[in-house]
Design an enzyme around this catalytic site. Sequence first.
Site, PDB file in Angstrom:
ATOM      1  CE1 TYR A  53     -25.852  -4.990  17.495  1.00 33.83           C
ATOM      2  CE2 TYR A  53     -24.110  -6.331  16.226  1.00 33.83           C
ATOM      3  CZ  TYR A  53     -25.384  -5.369  16.399  1.00 33.83           C
ATOM      4  OH  TYR A  53     -25.561  -4.762  15.103  1.00 33.83           O
ATOM      5  CG  HIS A  72     -25.794  -0.408  14.983  1.00 33.09           C
ATOM      6  ND1 HIS A  72     -26.364  -1.433  15.938  1.00 33.09           N
ATOM      7  CD2 HIS A  72     -25.071   0.333  15.582  1.00 33.09           C
ATOM      8  CE1 HIS A  72     -26.373  -0.814  16.949  1.00 33.09           C
ATOM      9  NE2 HIS A  72     -25.319   0.313  16.904  1.00 33.09           N
ATOM     10  CB  THR A  83     -35.828  -3.703  14.307  1.00 36.34           C
ATOM     11  OG1 THR A  83     -35.669  -2.832  15.355  1.00 36.34           O
ATOM     12  CG2 THR A  83     -34.709  -4.938  14.493  1.00 36.34           C
ATOM     13  CE  LYS A 128     -27.293  -4.288  11.641  1.00 32.60           C
ATOM     14  NZ  LYS A 128     -28.291  -5.037  12.286  1.00 32.60           N
ATOM     15  NE  ARG A 185     -32.674   3.275  16.423  1.00 36.06           N
ATOM     16  CZ  ARG A 185     -32.530   1.840  16.747  1.00 36.06           C
ATOM     17  NH1 ARG A 185     -31.394   1.660  16.938  1.00 36.06           N
ATOM     18  NH2 ARG A 185     -33.612   1.133  16.923  1.00 36.06           N
TER      19      ARG A 185
HETATM   20  P1  IDP Z   1     -32.281  -2.097  16.409  1.00 35.18           P
HETATM   21  O1  IDP Z   1     -30.813  -2.539  15.402  1.00 35.18           O
HETATM   22  O2  IDP Z   1     -33.144  -1.705  15.499  1.00 35.18           O
HETATM   23  O3  IDP Z   1     -31.474  -1.241  17.186  1.00 35.18           O
HETATM   24  P2  IDP Z   1     -32.095  -4.351  18.334  1.00 35.18           P
HETATM   25  O4  IDP Z   1     -33.533  -4.726  19.028  1.00 35.18           O
HETATM   26  O5  IDP Z   1     -31.257  -3.486  18.936  1.00 35.18           O
HETATM   27  O6  IDP Z   1     -32.659  -3.603  16.895  1.00 35.18           O
HETATM   28  O7  IDP Z   1     -31.482  -5.678  17.560  1.00 35.18           O
HETATM   29  C1  IDP Z   1     -30.051  -5.722  17.240  1.00 35.18           C
HETATM   30  C2  IDP Z   1     -29.995  -6.321  15.970  1.00 35.18           C
HETATM   31  O8  IDP Z   1     -30.122  -7.720  16.256  1.00 35.18           O
HETATM   32  C3  IDP Z   1     -31.056  -6.083  14.761  1.00 35.18           C
HETATM   33  O9  IDP Z   1     -30.710  -4.887  13.976  1.00 35.18           O
HETATM   34  C4  IDP Z   1     -31.091  -7.220  14.183  1.00 35.18           C
HETATM   35  O10 IDP Z   1     -29.976  -7.319  13.021  1.00 35.18           O
HETATM   36  C5  IDP Z   1     -30.979  -8.361  15.152  1.00 35.18           C
HETATM   37  N1  IDP Z   1     -32.263  -8.912  15.630  1.00 35.18           N
HETATM   38  C6  IDP Z   1     -33.208  -8.000  16.202  1.00 35.18           C
HETATM   39  N2  IDP Z   1     -34.113  -8.699  16.463  1.00 35.18           N
HETATM   40  C7  IDP Z   1     -34.269  -9.942  15.968  1.00 35.18           C
HETATM   41  C8  IDP Z   1     -35.048 -11.103  15.584  1.00 35.18           C
HETATM   42  O11 IDP Z   1     -36.301 -11.232  16.258  1.00 35.18           O
HETATM   43  N3  IDP Z   1     -34.565 -11.930  15.120  1.00 35.18           N
HETATM   44  C9  IDP Z   1     -33.140 -11.760  14.424  1.00 35.18           C
HETATM   45  N4  IDP Z   1     -32.358 -11.037  14.520  1.00 35.18           N
HETATM   46  C10 IDP Z   1     -32.898 -10.074  15.167  1.00 35.18           C
HETATM   47 MG    MG Z   2     -30.345  -1.641  19.034  1.00 39.50          MG
END
Ligand code: IDP
Ligand code: MG
Length: 138
Positions: free
Chosen positions: A49, A115, A91, A9, A85
């Site tokens: 996304y 990611h 996350t 990122k 992962r």
């Molecule tokens: P992941 O990247 O672990 O798969 P996801 O739930 O798919 O998590 O969310 C995608 C991305 O969105 C996260 O990596 C993070 O950058 C952002 N994100 C997820 N949840 C939040 C939040 O509660 N606040 C702000 N950003 C978030």
């Molecule tokens: Mg995700």
Amino acid sequence: MERTLAIIKPEIVERGLVGKIISRIEEAGLKITAMKMVRLTKEQAEGFYYVHRGKFFFHELTSYMSSGPVVVMVLEGEKAISRWRLLMGATDPAKAQEGTIRKAFGTDIQRNAVHGSDSSSSASFEISFFFSGMELHA
Ligand code: IDP
Ligand code: MG
């Protein structure tokens, strides 16, 4: 053999930590079979996304992901999706386990370093979002 999409990122590129992330990938035995640096537009980040459209963090997330260049990679190996992962960690870096990339390099829940695809169907979509067949090496 499985393929997954990894993204380093913008925050990590900005801080000059790309090599540290790549080292962890290679040390874990995942093979990098495609890689490039790209700067997404806001619209492209929204397309990537799309599953998060409507969530409260969607606008901020897609603004962040288009704020600077990112490094996108295809990682290949046995169980590559779950292995990547696990290496990434949870996350939220504050909740990620010791030894994970997000624990070591993440800033906050949004700027969480990397990611990774979460399933084989998302891996297929995400790999084809960034790479054509010609760009995937053996
Ligand atoms: P992941 O990247 O672990 O798969 P996801 O739930 O798919 O998590 O969310 C995608 C991305 O969105 C996260 O990596 C993070 O950058 C952002 N994100 C997820 N949840 C939040 C939040 O509660 N606040 C702000 N950003 C978030
Ligand atoms: Mg995700």
